[in-house]
Design a protein around this motif. Structure first.
Motif, mmCIF file in Angstrom:
data_model
loop_
_atom_site.group_PDB
_atom_site.id
_atom_site.type_symbol
_atom_site.label_atom_id
_atom_site.label_comp_id
_atom_site.label_asym_id
_atom_site.label_seq_id
_atom_site.Cartn_x
_atom_site.Cartn_y
_atom_site.Cartn_z
ATOM 1 N N VAL A 1 0.537 -1.586 -0.149
ATOM 2 C CA VAL A 1 -0.318 -0.100 0.084
ATOM 3 C C VAL A 1 0.904 0.879 0.397
ATOM 4 O O VAL A 1 0.605 2.354 -1.290
ATOM 5 N N LYS A 2 2.069 1.130 0.480
ATOM 6 C CA LYS A 2 3.081 2.413 1.071
ATOM 7 C C LYS A 2 3.896 1.772 1.269
ATOM 8 O O LYS A 2 3.938 0.774 2.560
ATOM 9 N N ILE A 3 4.828 3.400 1.607
ATOM 10 C CA ILE A 3 6.474 2.734 2.485
ATOM 11 C C ILE A 3 6.498 4.289 2.484
ATOM 12 O O ILE A 3 6.752 5.360 2.368
ATOM 13 N N ASP A 4 6.347 4.144 3.610
ATOM 14 C CA ASP A 4 7.311 5.513 4.786
ATOM 15 C C ASP A 4 8.466 5.494 4.998
ATOM 16 O O ASP A 4 9.129 3.956 5.409
ATOM 17 N N PHE A 5 9.535 6.337 4.468
ATOM 18 C CA PHE A 5 10.579 7.200 5.442
ATOM 19 C C PHE A 5 10.668 7.875 6.332
ATOM 20 O O PHE A 5 9.450 8.668 6.585
ATOM 21 N N MET A 6 10.893 7.251 7.792
ATOM 22 C CA MET A 6 10.716 7.737 8.630
ATOM 23 C C MET A 6 12.488 8.115 9.513
ATOM 24 O O MET A 6 13.281 8.173 8.843
ATOM 25 N N GLU A 7 11.594 9.287 10.109
ATOM 26 C CA GLU A 7 12.823 10.359 10.970
ATOM 27 C C GLU A 7 13.778 9.600 11.571
ATOM 28 O O GLU A 7 13.470 7.890 11.496
ATOM 29 N N LYS A 8 14.987 9.978 12.151
ATOM 30 C CA LYS A 8 16.078 8.922 12.499
ATOM 31 C C LYS A 8 15.541 9.004 13.862
ATOM 32 O O LYS A 8 15.851 7.356 14.404
ATOM 33 N N GLN B 1 1.850 3.300 -4.459
ATOM 34 C CA GLN B 1 1.573 2.997 -5.844
ATOM 35 C C GLN B 1 1.126 4.267 -6.973
ATOM 36 O O GLN B 1 1.699 3.814 -8.056
ATOM 37 N N SER B 2 0.493 5.314 -6.552
ATOM 38 C CA SER B 2 -0.020 6.310 -7.193
ATOM 39 C C SER B 2 0.913 7.346 -7.164
ATOM 40 O O SER B 2 0.909 8.205 -7.980
ATOM 41 N N ASP B 3 1.588 7.639 -6.624
ATOM 42 C CA ASP B 3 3.181 9.011 -5.975
ATOM 43 C C ASP B 3 4.207 7.900 -5.954
ATOM 44 O O ASP B 3 4.484 7.671 -4.570
ATOM 45 N N SER B 4 4.843 7.701 -6.459
ATOM 46 C CA SER B 4 6.550 6.786 -6.328
ATOM 47 C C SER B 4 7.658 7.799 -6.028
ATOM 48 O O SER B 4 9.028 7.497 -5.391
ATOM 49 N N ASN B 5 7.015 9.609 -5.556
ATOM 50 C CA ASN B 5 8.759 9.928 -5.660
ATOM 51 C C ASN B 5 8.414 10.080 -3.558
ATOM 52 O O ASN B 5 7.843 10.789 -3.062
ATOM 53 N N VAL B 6 9.947 10.565 -2.979
ATOM 54 C CA VAL B 6 10.029 10.420 -1.766
ATOM 55 C C VAL B 6 11.183 11.983 -2.035
ATOM 56 O O VAL B 6 11.800 11.798 -2.717
ATOM 57 N N ILE C 1 7.166 -1.833 -4.732
ATOM 58 C CA ILE C 1 6.788 -0.748 -5.044
ATOM 59 C C ILE C 1 7.764 0.036 -5.510
ATOM 60 O O ILE C 1 8.655 -0.304 -4.803
ATOM 61 N N ASN C 2 7.679 0.942 -6.885
ATOM 62 C CA ASN C 2 8.815 1.887 -7.008
ATOM 63 C C ASN C 2 9.267 2.654 -5.698
ATOM 64 O O ASN C 2 7.975 3.483 -5.572
ATOM 65 N N TYR C 3 10.298 3.478 -5.609
ATOM 66 C CA TYR C 3 10.223 4.668 -4.933
ATOM 67 C C TYR C 3 11.175 5.585 -5.322
ATOM 68 O O TYR C 3 12.319 4.681 -6.095
ATOM 69 N N PHE C 4 11.470 6.987 -6.404
ATOM 70 C CA PHE C 4 12.473 7.273 -6.365
ATOM 71 C C PHE C 4 12.925 8.352 -5.750
ATOM 72 O O PHE C 4 12.020 10.021 -5.655
ATOM 73 N N PRO C 5 13.617 8.680 -5.072
ATOM 74 C CA PRO C 5 13.994 9.278 -3.703
ATOM 75 C C PRO C 5 15.295 10.747 -4.722
ATOM 76 O O PRO C 5 16.046 10.542 -5.008
ATOM 77 N N THR C 6 15.259 12.212 -3.956
ATOM 78 C CA THR C 6 15.405 13.139 -4.035
ATOM 79 C C THR C 6 16.169 12.952 -2.718
ATOM 80 O O THR C 6 15.002 13.396 -1.620
ATOM 81 N N ILE C 7 17.614 13.642 -2.194
ATOM 82 C CA ILE C 7 17.867 14.112 -1.283
ATOM 83 C C ILE C 7 18.191 15.152 -1.246
ATOM 84 O O ILE C 7 19.031 15.790 -2.068
#
Length: 221
Positions: free
Chosen positions: A55-62, A73-78, A211-217
């Motif tokens: 359903v989703k992948i949450d990127f958590m703070e430290k 699935q509808s928005d893969s940009n993080v 699930i795809n994800y496209f990271p911006t650092i």
């Protein structure tokens, strides 16, 4: 009067049978169809239905308590802040970086397991440079196993870690030219699919969900 009564009777009968039809439909809900992400890398159907949808992948703070960014699935940009990476290393002023990030993956079961066993799973994350360039180079046995059993339609969330690398040009200028793919595999099903007559050789072909994800650092302190 007799004709009118017959018409009224026919109408009431039609309404009754229509109501019964809707009632039967409400109680005869079909099993969810496997999602498109269940297809093999070449677009053909997988031998077994996929068990899950990510359903989703949450990127958590430290501190792993607050969500920094979420891929669906509808928005893969993080967008990921280096201050909240689990680990972050830069090699050379104009070189590259390597990093790890705490995540929380949410799954929804869409089909029962295709193999009997203890319901053990592993997760992987791979570079999604193209749809088939993900050969199995690390055996399943090298990964930590997860164990859970949920009913079709239910969801579950669990902690995981992903690794991201890319270029660094100085001054906080990071580049990630390729996206990533997070997957989950059923250990027993994965072992079966790697044997004849299936002989699957790609990670995403073994996956019960992906699930795809496209990271911006970014640097932001």
């Amino acid at each position: 009067m007799k004709t009118t009564a017959l018409i009224k009777s026919a109408c009431l009968s039609s309404i009754f049978f229509l109501a019964m039809a809707f009632s039967c439909q409400d109680h005869n809900i079909p099993d969810p169809e496997p999602t498109a992400s269940c297809n093999l890398a070449d677009g053909t159907p997988r031998a077994f239905p996929c068990e899950f949808e990510i359903v989703k992948i949450d990127f958590m703070e430290k501190n792993a308590k607050k969500v920094m960014s979420t891929a669906t699935q509808s928005d893969s940009n993080v967008t990921l802040n280096t201050a909240h990476a689990a680990s972050f290393s830069v090699y050379g002023i104009q070189g590259y970086f390597r990093s790890s990030w705490r995540t929380r993956i949410t799954l929804k079961r869409i089909a029962a397991s295709s193999t009997p066993g203890p319901n053990e799973y592993i997760t992987r994350d791979i570079r999604a440079n193209n749809e088939i360039n993900d050969p199995i180079t690390t055996p399943d046995s090298n990964f930590k196993k997860l164990s859970f059993n949920i009913a079709v339609g239910d969801t579950i969330s669990f902690a995981s870690t992903v690794f991201i690398e890319g270029g660094y040009r100085g001054g906080g200028n990071y580049s990630v030219s390729l996206g990533y793919l997070a997957t989950i595999q059923n250990v027993a099903t994965s072992a079966l699919l790697q044997k004849p007559p299936y002989n699957y050789t790609f990670i995403q072909d073994l996956a019960e969900a992906k699930i795809n994800y496209f990271p911006t650092i970014i640097d932001q302190y």
